[in-house]
Design a protein around this motif. Structure first.
Motif, PDB file in Angstrom:
ATOM      1  N   ASN A 266       0.856  -1.188   0.000  1.00 33.26           N
ATOM      2  CA  ASN A 266       0.000   0.000   0.000  1.00 33.26           C
ATOM      3  C   ASN A 266       0.886   1.229   0.000  1.00 33.26           C
ATOM      4  OD1 ASN A 266      -2.698  -0.988   0.052  1.00 33.26           O
ATOM      5  ND2 ASN A 266      -2.316  -1.715   2.124  1.00 33.26           N
TER       6      ASN A 266
ATOM      7  N   THR B 108       1.239   4.939   1.092  1.00 37.13           N
ATOM      8  CA  THR B 108       0.628   5.971   1.931  1.00 37.13           C
ATOM      9  C   THR B 108       1.436   7.253   1.741  1.00 37.13           C
ATOM     10  OG1 THR B 108       1.947   5.113   3.725  1.00 37.13           O
ATOM     11  CG2 THR B 108      -0.361   4.484   3.719  1.00 37.13           C
TER      12      THR B 108
ATOM     13  N   TYR C 159      -1.704   1.625  -4.412  1.00 31.15           N
ATOM     14  CA  TYR C 159      -1.564   0.184  -4.241  1.00 31.15           C
ATOM     15  C   TYR C 159      -0.689  -0.391  -5.349  1.00 31.15           C
ATOM     16  CZ  TYR C 159      -3.078  -4.722  -4.111  1.00 31.15           C
ATOM     17  OH  TYR C 159      -3.111  -6.086  -4.043  1.00 31.15           O
TER      18      TYR C 159
ATOM     19  N   ASN D 103     -11.139  -4.937  -0.884  1.00 30.80           N
ATOM     20  CA  ASN D 103     -11.126  -4.518   0.530  1.00 30.80           C
ATOM     21  C   ASN D 103     -10.334  -3.238   0.750  1.00 30.80           C
ATOM     22  OD1 ASN D 103     -12.710  -6.562   1.592  1.00 30.80           O
ATOM     23  ND2 ASN D 103     -10.986  -7.975   1.645  1.00 30.80           N
ATOM     24  N   ASN D 104      -9.796  -2.688  -0.338  1.00 28.96           N
ATOM     25  CA  ASN D 104      -8.987  -1.469  -0.216  1.00 28.96           C
ATOM     26  C   ASN D 104      -9.888  -0.247  -0.411  1.00 28.96           C
ATOM     27  OD1 ASN D 104      -7.294   0.775  -1.068  1.00 28.96           O
ATOM     28  ND2 ASN D 104      -5.622  -0.712  -1.149  1.00 28.96           N
ATOM     29  N   SER D 105     -10.087   0.506   0.662  1.00 30.58           N
ATOM     30  CA  SER D 105     -11.051   1.612   0.587  1.00 30.58           C
ATOM     31  C   SER D 105     -10.609   2.717  -0.377  1.00 30.58           C
ATOM     32  CB  SER D 105     -11.313   2.183   1.980  1.00 30.58           C
ATOM     33  OG  SER D 105     -10.097   2.547   2.567  1.00 30.58           O
ATOM     34  N   PHE D 106      -9.276   2.875  -0.555  1.00 29.97           N
ATOM     35  CA  PHE D 106      -8.784   3.861  -1.530  1.00 29.97           C
ATOM     36  C   PHE D 106      -9.292   3.487  -2.931  1.00 29.97           C
ATOM     37  CE2 PHE D 106      -4.518   4.905   0.780  1.00 29.97           C
ATOM     38  CZ  PHE D 106      -5.202   5.741   1.637  1.00 29.97           C
TER      39      PHE D 106
ATOM     40  N   THR E 160     -11.589   1.322  -3.956  1.00 32.79           N
ATOM     41  CA  THR E 160     -13.028   1.208  -4.203  1.00 32.79           C
ATOM     42  C   THR E 160     -13.748   2.555  -4.109  1.00 32.79           C
ATOM     43  OG1 THR E 160     -13.298   0.529  -1.915  1.00 32.79           O
ATOM     44  CG2 THR E 160     -13.257  -1.231  -3.543  1.00 32.79           C
ATOM     45  N   SER E 161     -13.039   3.590  -3.590  1.00 33.05           N
ATOM     46  CA  SER E 161     -13.679   4.917  -3.528  1.00 33.05           C
ATOM     47  C   SER E 161     -13.568   5.643  -4.877  1.00 33.05           C
ATOM     48  CB  SER E 161     -13.034   5.772  -2.428  1.00 33.05           C
ATOM     49  OG  SER E 161     -11.724   6.152  -2.815  1.00 33.05           O
ATOM     50  N   CYS E 162     -12.768   5.092  -5.790  1.00 30.93           N
ATOM     51  CA  CYS E 162     -12.535   5.784  -7.071  1.00 30.93           C
ATOM     52  C   CYS E 162     -13.754   5.690  -7.982  1.00 30.93           C
ATOM     53  CB  CYS E 162     -11.302   5.215  -7.760  1.00 30.93           C
ATOM     54  SG  CYS E 162      -9.810   5.590  -6.827  1.00 30.93           S
ATOM     55  N   GLU E 163     -14.009   6.818  -8.663  1.00 32.63           N
ATOM     56  CA  GLU E 163     -15.194   6.886  -9.536  1.00 32.63           C
ATOM     57  C   GLU E 163     -14.859   6.598 -10.997  1.00 32.63           C
ATOM     58  OE1 GLU E 163     -17.626  10.605  -8.025  1.00 32.63           O
ATOM     59  OE2 GLU E 163     -15.472  10.892  -7.862  1.00 32.63           O
TER      60      GLU E 163
ATOM     61  N   THR F  18     -12.844  11.617  -7.824  1.00 30.28           N
ATOM     62  CA  THR F  18     -11.822  10.694  -7.295  1.00 30.28           C
ATOM     63  C   THR F  18     -11.394   9.742  -8.410  1.00 30.28           C
ATOM     64  OG1 THR F  18     -12.974  10.814  -5.191  1.00 30.28           O
ATOM     65  CG2 THR F  18     -11.304   9.122  -5.379  1.00 30.28           C
TER      66      THR F  18
END
Ligand SMILES: [Zn+2]
Length: 221
Positions: free
Chosen positions: A49, A51, A62, A100-103, A105-108, A180
């Motif tokens: 990951n 950061t 990622y 499971n990676n919130s970064f 899955t938040s992408c549009e 995003t």
């Protein structure tokens, strides 16, 4: 297609263009993505990951694998236009990790690091990832000029300057409705390329940029 015809077609294709493992070039059955040996080695590798601090243009990211002796040949094959099955293999192996990676899955929407060449393997990664996450793939937000100087002939500071000059915002492109974005590349090493593109994407009105790469070096930022 009729099952028998399909089997015959695959058999003939396999005779003319044998399916090869993208990591070691060993001939493998037509429906396999990598050979058994490389599969074992790849399954032992850890994803990473990325950061970053709040000041960084890239908000996180990622890398599916480290860039090492097993993954390097696959990256070289892909650059030449072959071995894109490695992308399918990666998405398959890392399905849970990615979902499971919130970064991620938040992408549009997805965007590929642009290339000045006609063939862009990062675009293939973006398209497959877009399909996987069920989000659109954006195009032509940023352009890449041909490098005036080869990156490997330059020192660290010159590389940053060269990367900055190489990518420019496409001013003809309308502001995107997406806030995003997931920026795709094959390898993230120094991170200079994704950082520069993230700066430009944010000038277009995009608020968050996350990076995705098949391979990364341990200190990727
Ligand atoms: Zn192999």
């Amino acid at each position: 297609m009729n099952e028998k015809i399909k089997k015959t077609k695959n058999f003939i294709i396999d005779l003319i263009y044998p399916n090869c493992c993208p990591c070691c070039k060993k001939t493998i059955p037509i429906n396999n993505l990598v050979c058994e040996n490389c599969d074992k080695k790849l399954k032992k590798l850890q994803s990473m990951n990325i950061t970053t601090s709040k000041k960084e243009p890239v908000d996180g990211g990622y890398c599916a694998f480290p860039y090492n002796d097993t993954t390097k040949p696959a990256m070289l094959e892909m650059k030449k236009g072959f071995g894109t099955c490695f992308i399918d293999y990666t998405l398959d192996l890392r399905t849970e990790d990615i979902l499971n990676n919130s970064f991620l899955t938040s992408c549009e929407a997805v965007y590929a690091v642009p290339s000045s060449e006609r063939y862009n393997h990062s675009q293939i990664i973006a398209e497959k990832l877009g399909k996987f996450l069920d989000i659109p793939v954006l195009e032509k937000l940023v352009y890449k000029r041909k490098f005036q100087k080869r990156q490997h002939t330059l020192d660290y500071k010159q590389r940053i300057e060269n990367a900055q000059k190489s990518f420019i915002l496409n001013n003809k492109c309308q502001k995107t409705e997406y806030k995003t974005i997931l920026l795709c590349d094959d390898i993230i090493t120094t991170g200079n390329t994704v950082k520069r593109i993230a700066v430009l994407l944010k000038q277009n009105g995009i608020e968050k940029v996350f990076a995705f790469s098949l391979c990364g070096v341990a200190d990727a930022k």
